[in-house]
Design a protein around this motif. Structure first.
Motif, short mmCIF file in Angstrom:
data_model
loop_
_atom_site.label_atom_id
_atom_site.label_comp_id
_atom_site.label_asym_id
_atom_site.label_seq_id
_atom_site.Cartn_x
_atom_site.Cartn_y
_atom_site.Cartn_z
N GLY A 73 4.89 10.05 5.10
CA GLY A 73 5.66 8.83 4.87
C GLY A 73 4.84 7.58 5.18
O GLY A 73 4.90 6.59 4.44
N MET A 74 4.09 7.62 6.27
CA MET A 74 3.24 6.48 6.61
C MET A 74 2.16 6.28 5.56
O MET A 74 1.84 5.14 5.21
N ALA A 75 1.61 7.37 5.02
CA ALA A 75 0.58 7.25 3.98
C ALA A 75 1.19 6.61 2.73
O ALA A 75 0.57 5.73 2.12
N ARG A 76 2.38 6.99 2.36
CA ARG A 76 3.04 6.40 1.19
C ARG A 76 3.33 4.91 1.43
O ARG A 76 3.18 4.09 0.52
N GLU A 77 3.76 4.59 2.64
CA GLU A 77 4.02 3.19 2.96
C GLU A 77 2.72 2.38 2.92
O GLU A 77 2.70 1.25 2.44
N LEU A 78 1.64 2.95 3.41
CA LEU A 78 0.35 2.29 3.36
C LEU A 78 -0.09 2.04 1.92
O LEU A 78 -0.57 0.96 1.58
N VAL A 79 0.11 3.01 1.06
CA VAL A 79 -0.22 2.85 -0.37
C VAL A 79 0.58 1.69 -0.95
O VAL A 79 0.03 0.84 -1.66
N SER A 80 1.85 1.63 -0.63
CA SER A 80 2.69 0.54 -1.13
C SER A 80 2.16 -0.81 -0.66
O SER A 80 2.05 -1.76 -1.44
N ARG A 81 1.81 -0.91 0.62
CA ARG A 81 1.30 -2.18 1.17
C ARG A 81 -0.02 -2.57 0.51
O ARG A 81 -0.23 -3.73 0.17
N LEU A 82 -0.92 -1.61 0.32
CA LEU A 82 -2.20 -1.91 -0.32
C LEU A 82 -2.00 -2.31 -1.79
O LEU A 82 -2.70 -3.20 -2.29
N ASN A 83 -1.07 -1.69 -2.45
CA ASN A 83 -0.80 -2.09 -3.84
C ASN A 83 -0.17 -3.48 -3.91
O ASN A 83 -0.40 -4.22 -4.86
N GLN A 84 0.59 -3.86 -2.88
CA GLN A 84 1.10 -5.23 -2.81
C GLN A 84 -0.06 -6.22 -2.62
O GLN A 84 -0.06 -7.30 -3.20
N VAL A 85 -1.04 -5.83 -1.82
CA VAL A 85 -2.23 -6.67 -1.63
C VAL A 85 -2.97 -6.82 -2.96
O VAL A 85 -3.37 -7.92 -3.34
N ARG A 86 -3.14 -5.72 -3.69
CA ARG A 86 -3.80 -5.77 -5.00
C ARG A 86 -3.08 -6.77 -5.91
O ARG A 86 -3.70 -7.58 -6.57
N LYS A 87 -1.75 -6.70 -5.88
CA LYS A 87 -0.95 -7.60 -6.73
C LYS A 87 -1.13 -9.05 -6.31
O LYS A 87 -1.28 -9.94 -7.14
#
Length: 168
Positions: A83-97
């Motif tokens: 779950g933390m890995a998925r949340e981290l992916v979401s945060r990094l993709n927000q940074v990309r955006k």
């Protein structure tokens, strides 16, 4: 109402019957007989009984049309880590955006993390890289690329500092 004072004895007797078999009969529209402690037999008609499903602690359950689904809702360390890995992916993709990077752009990420989050990054490195198009995902060591943007993130209540740059 028809049981009156025998209701407490019926409740006690229901604690020792096969609840699944009793429920199946009643749901099928058939009456069910329950024997009380004093030997008295009580017939229960389907329309007299309200069936409720209660799951044990750590589980969720639902039933419909004679089918029951039970889910284990306990979260173990592996599930928490995923779950933390998925949340981290979401945060990094927000940074990309926020960096207005094209969809297919590759990135490099350096990070400062401690405790469980550092363990998650190490354990799920390949997954995070794949989901964020990251060519480099490493703890901060040495100089950072001058174009790297600094972002402070929070993942499952833990702070994480990342430096993100477009991969060259």
């Amino acid at each position: 109402p028809r049981l009156g004072p025998a209701l407490p004895a019926l409740r006690a007797a229901l604690q020792s019957v096969d609840a699944a078999a009793l429920a199946a009969r009643l749901q099928a529209g058939q009456p069910a007989d329950v024997v009380l402690a004093d030997g008295t037999e009580v017939r229960l008609e389907p329309e007299e009984v309200q069936l409720r499903l209660h799951a044990r602690e750590g589980f969720a359950a639902a039933s419909d049309r004679g089918r029951v689904v039970v889910l284990d809702t306990r979260i173990d360390e592996e599930l928490r880590s995923e779950g933390m890995a998925r949340e981290l992916v979401s945060r990094l993709n927000q940074v990309r955006k926020s960096m207005q990077l094209p969809y297919e752009a590759r990135i490099e990420v350096r990070y400062e993390a401690a405790g469980p989050l550092a363990e998650v990054l190490a354990r799920h490195d390949a997954y995070v890289r794949e989901q964020t198009l990251c060519t480099r995902l490493d703890p901060v060591e040495g100089p950072l690329p001058p174009e790297a943007e600094t972002h402070e993130l929070e993942v499952d209540g833990t702070r994480l500092k990342v430096w993100v740059s477009r991969a060259g």
